[in-house]
Design an enzyme around this catalytic site. Sequence first.
Site, PDB file in Angstrom:
ATOM      1  N   ALA A  20      48.438  16.616   9.799  1.00 29.85           N
ATOM      2  CA  ALA A  20      47.683  15.361  10.298  1.00 29.85           C
ATOM      3  C   ALA A  20      46.478  15.903  11.168  1.00 29.85           C
ATOM      4  O   ALA A  20      46.439  16.677  11.922  1.00 29.85           O
ATOM      5  CB  ALA A  20      48.294  14.805  11.373  1.00 29.85           C
ATOM      6  N   ALA A  51      48.561  10.308  25.173  1.00 31.83           N
ATOM      7  CA  ALA A  51      49.175  10.717  23.869  1.00 31.83           C
ATOM      8  C   ALA A  51      48.807  11.922  22.880  1.00 31.83           C
ATOM      9  O   ALA A  51      49.594  12.620  22.696  1.00 31.83           O
ATOM     10  CB  ALA A  51      49.324   9.224  22.864  1.00 31.83           C
ATOM     11  N   MET A  55      48.904  16.957  21.567  1.00 31.23           N
ATOM     12  CA  MET A  55      49.297  17.132  20.041  1.00 31.23           C
ATOM     13  C   MET A  55      49.224  18.391  19.454  1.00 31.23           C
ATOM     14  O   MET A  55      48.626  19.329  20.053  1.00 31.23           O
ATOM     15  CB  MET A  55      47.572  16.419  19.654  1.00 31.23           C
ATOM     16  CG  MET A  55      48.125  14.787  19.493  1.00 31.23           C
ATOM     17  SD  MET A  55      49.225  14.043  18.282  1.00 31.23           S
ATOM     18  CE  MET A  55      48.002  14.108  16.903  1.00 31.23           C
ATOM     19  N   ASP A 192      43.369  21.284  13.863  1.00 32.36           N
ATOM     20  CA  ASP A 192      42.593  20.292  14.823  1.00 32.36           C
ATOM     21  C   ASP A 192      43.014  20.140  16.039  1.00 32.36           C
ATOM     22  O   ASP A 192      42.497  19.507  17.036  1.00 32.36           O
ATOM     23  CB  ASP A 192      42.575  19.098  14.045  1.00 32.36           C
ATOM     24  CG  ASP A 192      43.787  18.311  14.208  1.00 32.36           C
ATOM     25  OD1 ASP A 192      43.870  17.258  14.559  1.00 32.36           O
ATOM     26  OD2 ASP A 192      44.774  18.923  13.590  1.00 32.36           O
TER      27      ASP A 192
END
Length: 275
Positions: A20, A51, A55, A192
């Site tokens: 993702a 949030a 990640m 990422d």
Amino acid sequence: MYRYTRSYTGPVQAIILDLAGTCVDFGSLAPIQAFLTLFESEGLSLTEAEAREPMGTEKREHIRKLLAMPRIQRQWKDRVGTAPTEEDVERLYHAFVPFQLQAIAERSELIPGALNLQAFARDHGIKLGVNTGYSREMVNVMLPELHRQGFEPESIVCATEVPQGRPAPYMSFCNAMELGATAVQGCVKVDDTATGIEEGLNAGMWTVAVVASGNAVGLSQSQLEQLEDDKRAQCLRVAHQKMALTGAHYLIDSIDELPEVVANIQERIEVGDHP
């Protein structure tokens, strides 16, 4: 006296991609959508910025890190009366999974450049793998759609299948073994998130940070393109500065630029450079 060093000067053997935000789901929106829905269902306020902070980590660990944030922990204590426990983390994870599966099903479109990268890798004898903070159950929802679009990585490793997820190097090591890579210095880790880049660095690999399509910007391709030129330029500038702090060897906006970077890495390897 002389000291001699040993340098790998062979070919780039493997490219290991995050999913993702790197090769699928421009903006890495599926995980955010699921976490926001989860916390809303629990009566807790969660911002998109909060949030996104953990990640790249395995999703139980992501929930654990969110609950440790002071603002969120205060909300939890006000609602429950005690600090979050491991039992709470496990319950929230099981509640999260259906939200995540639905979000993944809705956001499995390849990022432009993924198929060109795959063709480049095949043309140059480079193996292509992916690893992810998703579980196998989550990946299995995505794979049929990726295959339908023509993307078929030769190794897929999930954080739940190794002793420890990112930033530990184990997923990348597992990819390298499955791909038959014989030297980590000939492997390129692309991600990422900061924790994904740290994973690659800990594995001793070349690292490439993806900026525009990923977590640092956090916008879909259409949202990014619809920004006014000066706002888009400012957004990308801030994101590049943020990802530069990860220590990645290269920064790119999307994997559309990756073949050129891999070619440059090959030139550097041949003259004795190493990660």
